[in-house]
Design a protein around this motif. Structure first.
Motif, PDB file in Angstrom:
ATOM      1  N   VAL A  12      50.937  36.925  54.873  1.00  0.00           N
ATOM      2  CA  VAL A  12      50.815  35.563  54.340  1.00  0.00           C
ATOM      3  C   VAL A  12      49.707  35.508  53.297  1.00  0.00           C
ATOM      4  CG1 VAL A  12      50.145  33.191  54.934  1.00  0.00           C
ATOM      5  CG2 VAL A  12      51.713  34.448  56.419  1.00  0.00           C
ATOM      6  N   LEU A  13      48.568  36.111  53.639  1.00  0.00           N
ATOM      7  CA  LEU A  13      47.403  36.069  52.747  1.00  0.00           C
ATOM      8  C   LEU A  13      47.660  36.847  51.456  1.00  0.00           C
ATOM      9  CD1 LEU A  13      44.633  36.495  55.444  1.00  0.00           C
ATOM     10  CD2 LEU A  13      44.866  34.536  53.922  1.00  0.00           C
ATOM     11  N   GLU A  19      50.248  34.986  44.410  1.00  0.00           N
ATOM     12  CA  GLU A  19      50.663  33.745  43.765  1.00  0.00           C
ATOM     13  C   GLU A  19      49.503  33.142  42.964  1.00  0.00           C
ATOM     14  OE1 GLU A  19      52.292  30.945  46.642  1.00  0.00           O
ATOM     15  OE2 GLU A  19      51.528  29.337  45.369  1.00  0.00           O
ATOM     16  N   LEU A  20      48.322  33.126  43.578  1.00  0.00           N
ATOM     17  CA  LEU A  20      47.149  32.527  42.938  1.00  0.00           C
ATOM     18  C   LEU A  20      46.682  33.331  41.730  1.00  0.00           C
ATOM     19  CD1 LEU A  20      45.098  31.341  45.995  1.00  0.00           C
ATOM     20  CD2 LEU A  20      45.863  29.920  44.113  1.00  0.00           C
ATOM     21  N   VAL A  21      46.717  34.639  41.857  1.00  0.00           N
ATOM     22  CA  VAL A  21      46.295  35.488  40.750  1.00  0.00           C
ATOM     23  C   VAL A  21      47.177  35.194  39.540  1.00  0.00           C
ATOM     24  CG1 VAL A  21      46.278  37.884  39.925  1.00  0.00           C
ATOM     25  CG2 VAL A  21      45.242  37.318  42.114  1.00  0.00           C
ATOM     26  N   ARG A  22      48.479  35.040  39.810  1.00  0.00           N
ATOM     27  CA  ARG A  22      49.419  34.722  38.740  1.00  0.00           C
ATOM     28  C   ARG A  22      49.072  33.360  38.118  1.00  0.00           C
ATOM     29  NH1 ARG A  22      53.774  36.312  41.649  1.00  0.00           N
ATOM     30  NH2 ARG A  22      54.173  34.163  42.200  1.00  0.00           N
ATOM     31  N   LEU A  23      48.822  32.385  38.972  1.00  0.00           N
ATOM     32  CA  LEU A  23      48.505  31.029  38.517  1.00  0.00           C
ATOM     33  C   LEU A  23      47.258  31.003  37.641  1.00  0.00           C
ATOM     34  CD1 LEU A  23      48.926  28.491  41.449  1.00  0.00           C
ATOM     35  CD2 LEU A  23      49.454  28.082  39.051  1.00  0.00           C
ATOM     36  N   VAL A  24      46.210  31.655  38.135  1.00  0.00           N
ATOM     37  CA  VAL A  24      44.937  31.630  37.428  1.00  0.00           C
ATOM     38  C   VAL A  24      45.069  32.341  36.084  1.00  0.00           C
ATOM     39  CG1 VAL A  24      42.551  32.457  37.502  1.00  0.00           C
ATOM     40  CG2 VAL A  24      43.565  31.407  39.525  1.00  0.00           C
ATOM     41  N   ILE A  65      40.614  33.814  50.418  1.00  0.00           N
ATOM     42  CA  ILE A  65      41.700  34.701  50.832  1.00  0.00           C
ATOM     43  C   ILE A  65      41.228  36.149  50.839  1.00  0.00           C
ATOM     44  CG2 ILE A  65      43.923  35.651  50.093  1.00  0.00           C
ATOM     45  CD1 ILE A  65      44.686  32.785  49.251  1.00  0.00           C
ATOM     46  N   ARG A  66      40.495  36.525  49.786  1.00  0.00           N
ATOM     47  CA  ARG A  66      39.981  37.907  49.725  1.00  0.00           C
ATOM     48  C   ARG A  66      39.035  38.195  50.876  1.00  0.00           C
ATOM     49  NH1 ARG A  66      39.721  37.822  43.306  1.00  0.00           N
ATOM     50  NH2 ARG A  66      41.758  38.741  42.946  1.00  0.00           N
ATOM     51  N   ALA A  67      38.195  37.214  51.192  1.00  0.00           N
ATOM     52  CA  ALA A  67      37.259  37.385  52.304  1.00  0.00           C
ATOM     53  C   ALA A  67      38.031  37.526  53.621  1.00  0.00           C
ATOM     54  CB  ALA A  67      36.299  36.213  52.362  1.00  0.00           C
ATOM     55  N   SER A  68      39.114  36.761  53.775  1.00  0.00           N
ATOM     56  CA  SER A  68      39.918  36.838  55.000  1.00  0.00           C
ATOM     57  C   SER A  68      40.580  38.196  55.138  1.00  0.00           C
ATOM     58  CB  SER A  68      41.004  35.753  55.000  1.00  0.00           C
ATOM     59  OG  SER A  68      40.423  34.479  54.992  1.00  0.00           O
ATOM     60  N   LEU A  69      41.091  38.710  54.019  1.00  0.00           N
ATOM     61  CA  LEU A  69      41.726  40.027  54.059  1.00  0.00           C
ATOM     62  C   LEU A  69      40.700  41.100  54.444  1.00  0.00           C
ATOM     63  CD1 LEU A  69      44.055  39.724  50.933  1.00  0.00           C
ATOM     64  CD2 LEU A  69      44.808  40.139  53.284  1.00  0.00           C
ATOM     65  N   ARG A  70      39.491  40.912  53.961  1.00  0.00           N
ATOM     66  CA  ARG A  70      38.430  41.853  54.317  1.00  0.00           C
ATOM     67  C   ARG A  70      38.131  41.759  55.816  1.00  0.00           C
ATOM     68  NH1 ARG A  70      35.314  40.719  49.932  1.00  0.00           N
ATOM     69  NH2 ARG A  70      34.119  39.257  51.162  1.00  0.00           N
ATOM     70  N   ARG A  71      38.145  40.530  56.339  1.00  0.00           N
ATOM     71  CA  ARG A  71      37.869  40.360  57.772  1.00  0.00           C
ATOM     72  C   ARG A  71      38.990  40.960  58.628  1.00  0.00           C
ATOM     73  NH1 ARG A  71      35.870  35.395  56.073  1.00  0.00           N
ATOM     74  NH2 ARG A  71      37.711  34.294  56.761  1.00  0.00           N
ATOM     75  N   ILE A  72      40.226  40.949  58.103  1.00  0.00           N
ATOM     76  CA  ILE A  72      41.312  41.602  58.834  1.00  0.00           C
ATOM     77  C   ILE A  72      41.010  43.100  58.940  1.00  0.00           C
ATOM     78  CG2 ILE A  72      43.740  42.321  58.689  1.00  0.00           C
ATOM     79  CD1 ILE A  72      44.422  39.531  57.684  1.00  0.00           C
ATOM     80  N   GLU A  73      40.583  43.697  57.816  1.00  0.00           N
ATOM     81  CA  GLU A  73      40.251  45.125  57.822  1.00  0.00           C
ATOM     82  C   GLU A  73      39.088  45.425  58.769  1.00  0.00           C
ATOM     83  OE1 GLU A  73      42.324  47.089  56.389  1.00  0.00           O
ATOM     84  OE2 GLU A  73      43.324  45.336  55.532  1.00  0.00           O
TER      85      GLU A  73
END
Ligand SMILES: [Zn+2]
Length: 127
Positions: A12-13, A19-24, A65-73
């Motif tokens: 999901v993340l 999607e956001l990278v594309r938008l920005v 989102i990036r911080a969350s992905l890091r926390r998953i790792e």
């Protein structure tokens, strides 16, 4: 949290991140347009302000989102950064990039003052 749950959140993340990278990247609404018409000027200024606000929110969200992905790792995903309690599954399902449980989020929102508003609520409404 089980491995398959973590994988689900990671998917999901990552999708949201892409999607956001594309938008920005595609945002060109911030270009300053000069117009001889005063009404247009006002219109452009309002549009520009909105674009900047959106960009601001999108960059913020991207950071979360990036911080969350890091926390998953790191294996700390789903745990509140503030009080270290588990964040409720319902909250994670609605706002998977959140770093705080609902109680601490309220404290964070309050400490940021009114201008920040209820960021998570905005995110949920915008999704
Ligand atoms: Zn907490």
């Amino acid at each position: 949290m089980t491995k398959s749950e973590l994988n689900k959140y990671r998917n999901v993340l990552e999708a949201k991140q892409a999607e956001l990278v594309r938008l920005v990247r595609n945002r060109d609404g911030i270009a300053i347009e000069k117009s001889p018409d005063a009404f247009d000027e006002v219109q452009h200024a309002a549009e520009r302000e909105l674009a900047i606000r959106n960009l601001d929110r999108e960059s913020n969200l991207l950071r979360n989102i990036r911080a969350s992905l890091r926390r998953i790792e790191e294996g700390s995903f789903g745990v509140c950064l503030h009080c270290e309690e588990d964040i409720s599954p319902k909250r994670l399902a609605a706002v998977p990039w959140t770093a705080f449980c609902i109680r601490c989020q309220e404290i964070v929102d309050r400490s940021q003052g009114d201008s920040a508003g209820n960021f998570d609520e905005w995110l949920v409404n915008a999704a």
